[in-house]
Design a protein around this motif. Sequence first.
Motif, mmCIF file in Angstrom:
data_model
loop_
_atom_site.group_PDB
_atom_site.id
_atom_site.type_symbol
_atom_site.label_atom_id
_atom_site.label_comp_id
_atom_site.label_asym_id
_atom_site.label_seq_id
_atom_site.Cartn_x
_atom_site.Cartn_y
_atom_site.Cartn_z
ATOM 1 N N THR A 123 11.326 -7.133 10.150
ATOM 2 C CA THR A 123 12.243 -8.254 10.338
ATOM 3 C C THR A 123 11.719 -9.519 9.677
ATOM 4 O O THR A 123 12.457 -10.237 8.982
ATOM 5 N N LEU A 124 10.429 -9.811 9.859
ATOM 6 C CA LEU A 124 9.841 -11.004 9.243
ATOM 7 C C LEU A 124 9.845 -10.887 7.724
ATOM 8 O O LEU A 124 10.070 -11.872 7.015
ATOM 9 N N THR A 125 9.605 -9.686 7.214
ATOM 10 C CA THR A 125 9.633 -9.473 5.765
ATOM 11 C C THR A 125 11.033 -9.699 5.216
ATOM 12 O O THR A 125 11.211 -10.318 4.162
ATOM 13 N N ALA A 126 12.049 -9.209 5.935
ATOM 14 C CA ALA A 126 13.431 -9.389 5.489
ATOM 15 C C ALA A 126 13.821 -10.857 5.461
ATOM 16 O O ALA A 126 14.598 -11.291 4.603
ATOM 17 N N ARG A 127 13.270 -11.632 6.374
ATOM 18 C CA ARG A 127 13.607 -13.054 6.451
ATOM 19 C C ARG A 127 12.857 -13.900 5.419
ATOM 20 O O ARG A 127 13.273 -15.016 5.108
ATOM 21 N N ALA A 128 11.727 -13.410 4.949
ATOM 22 C CA ALA A 128 10.837 -14.228 4.117
ATOM 23 C C ALA A 128 11.355 -14.372 2.695
ATOM 24 O O ALA A 128 11.951 -13.448 2.136
ATOM 25 N N ALA A 129 11.100 -15.533 2.126
ATOM 26 C CA ALA A 129 11.442 -15.739 0.718
ATOM 27 C C ALA A 129 10.410 -15.087 -0.190
ATOM 28 O O ALA A 129 10.684 -14.813 -1.348
ATOM 29 N N GLY A 130 9.207 -14.827 0.348
ATOM 30 C CA GLY A 130 8.133 -14.209 -0.415
ATOM 31 C C GLY A 130 7.205 -15.257 -0.991
ATOM 32 O O GLY A 130 7.548 -16.433 -1.022
ATOM 33 N N PRO A 131 6.020 -14.833 -1.425
ATOM 34 C CA PRO A 131 5.485 -13.472 -1.305
ATOM 35 C C PRO A 131 5.044 -13.156 0.114
ATOM 36 O O PRO A 131 4.818 -14.057 0.915
ATOM 37 N N VAL A 132 4.955 -11.855 0.416
ATOM 38 C CA VAL A 132 4.520 -11.383 1.728
ATOM 39 C C VAL A 132 3.403 -10.363 1.524
ATOM 40 O O VAL A 132 3.527 -9.462 0.698
ATOM 41 N N GLN A 133 2.328 -10.521 2.303
ATOM 42 C CA GLN A 133 1.258 -9.530 2.335
ATOM 43 C C GLN A 133 1.226 -8.930 3.740
ATOM 44 O O GLN A 133 1.108 -9.646 4.729
ATOM 45 N N ILE A 134 1.365 -7.605 3.817
ATOM 46 C CA ILE A 134 1.352 -6.877 5.081
ATOM 47 C C ILE A 134 0.015 -6.151 5.175
ATOM 48 O O ILE A 134 -0.334 -5.378 4.283
ATOM 49 N N VAL A 253 12.665 6.662 11.161
ATOM 50 C CA VAL A 253 11.595 6.369 10.198
ATOM 51 C C VAL A 253 11.692 4.942 9.655
ATOM 52 O O VAL A 253 10.669 4.273 9.469
ATOM 53 N N ARG A 254 12.900 4.477 9.395
ATOM 54 C CA ARG A 254 13.041 3.137 8.806
ATOM 55 C C ARG A 254 12.739 2.064 9.840
ATOM 56 O O ARG A 254 13.203 2.136 10.973
ATOM 57 N N VAL A 255 11.968 1.083 9.426
ATOM 58 C CA VAL A 255 11.673 -0.017 10.350
ATOM 59 C C VAL A 255 12.914 -0.892 10.482
ATOM 60 O O VAL A 255 13.714 -1.018 9.554
ATOM 61 N N ALA A 256 13.056 -1.476 11.669
ATOM 62 C CA ALA A 256 14.170 -2.398 11.889
ATOM 63 C C ALA A 256 13.942 -3.669 11.076
ATOM 64 O O ALA A 256 12.810 -4.086 10.851
ATOM 65 N N THR A 257 15.018 -4.266 10.644
ATOM 66 C CA THR A 257 14.913 -5.528 9.899
ATOM 67 C C THR A 257 15.698 -6.642 10.582
ATOM 68 O O THR A 257 15.876 -7.718 10.012
ATOM 69 N N ASP A 258 16.126 -6.378 11.819
ATOM 70 C CA ASP A 258 16.962 -7.369 12.514
ATOM 71 C C ASP A 258 16.640 -7.453 14.002
ATOM 72 O O ASP A 258 17.505 -7.776 14.807
ATOM 73 N N CYS A 259 15.378 -7.150 14.383
ATOM 74 C CA CYS A 259 15.078 -7.214 15.814
ATOM 75 C C CYS A 259 14.976 -8.677 16.259
ATOM 76 O O CYS A 259 14.579 -9.546 15.470
ATOM 77 N N PRO A 260 15.356 -8.976 17.500
ATOM 78 C CA PRO A 260 15.310 -10.366 17.984
ATOM 79 C C PRO A 260 13.866 -10.824 18.136
ATOM 80 O O PRO A 260 13.021 -10.090 18.655
ATOM 81 N N LEU A 261 13.595 -12.039 17.699
ATOM 82 C CA LEU A 261 12.236 -12.565 17.761
ATOM 83 C C LEU A 261 12.212 -13.875 18.548
ATOM 84 O O LEU A 261 13.150 -14.665 18.474
ATOM 85 N N PRO A 262 11.130 -14.112 19.273
ATOM 86 C CA PRO A 262 10.995 -15.378 19.991
ATOM 87 C C PRO A 262 10.662 -16.498 19.018
ATOM 88 O O PRO A 262 10.348 -16.262 17.842
ATOM 89 N N ALA A 263 10.717 -17.725 19.502
ATOM 90 C CA ALA A 263 10.283 -18.855 18.678
ATOM 91 C C ALA A 263 8.782 -18.744 18.431
ATOM 92 O O ALA A 263 8.022 -18.339 19.313
#
Length: 305
Positions: A123-134, A253-263
Amino acid sequence: MLLDTASLYFRAYFGVPESMKSPDGQPVNAVRGLLDFIARLVQDHRPDQLVACMDADWRPQWRVDLIPSYKTHRLAAEPAEDGEEEIPDTLSPQVPVIEQVLDALGIARVGSPGYEADDVIGTLTARAAGPVQIVTGDRDLFQLVDDARRVTVLYPVKGVGQLQVTDDRLLREKYGVDGASYADLAALRGDASDGLPGAKGIGEKTAAQLLHMYGDLGGIRAAALDPDSKLTPARRKNLLDGSGYLDVAPTVVRVATDCPLPAYDPALPAEPLDPMTLEDLSTRWNLGSSLERVLAALALPPAEA
């Protein structure tokens, strides 16, 4: 930078001797090992944002409902009523300490009820403009690799001092697919460590070959239904026999990209958020040089753009 926190503290637990203890004799090897990992990651990579992603639910019911064998082997032989994962007795008491130390440092710690850390990372990766390191030791997250969006996975080879920088090129070299196709490959080949049976008779190389021929899992399944396709009779039969599994495996198998996140505040802190609590924790748990290394790394000036 997104940390698959449990993956890292498990590695720390098994990589740092249990002789590392608090003044009252309790092991703190996972706590100190994780702090050493964070110090090295911040020092070497200088992220401007850092999030410790947590498992609010390591075996979500919605995944189990689709594939009942999902992660069953990780349950105790006589599981507790709450279905807790069987983990070493000396690790479990260290997890709350890890959480307290991260909070006192001011490092964002994010989980989502009903979801795994992988889903938070997705979810955080989907929201990010990039770059992202996991940063993870879990190959499942290779599915998020995306050169166009500058998303890479830093996969520990030896601690976090030696990391495999996983991009689309490396995935094509090692697995024959890029990040966008990795989840389909993982669904087809299965993963015994996660209780995923895969399609019978289709291993990693065959899965990559089929994906190259037919584009994606949907294309492969359409070919299995097409009597004029080039699939061998054995592969066609295996794919058709595995239809029930293949109907649900991609969702598991696919990770969620829209799970609810706290502040949360992902900014990398330059100094601890709660120095008094941190000092108390350091004394109580003998965090010593490991905490000092984290604080030194956080105090480094920002990396040049």
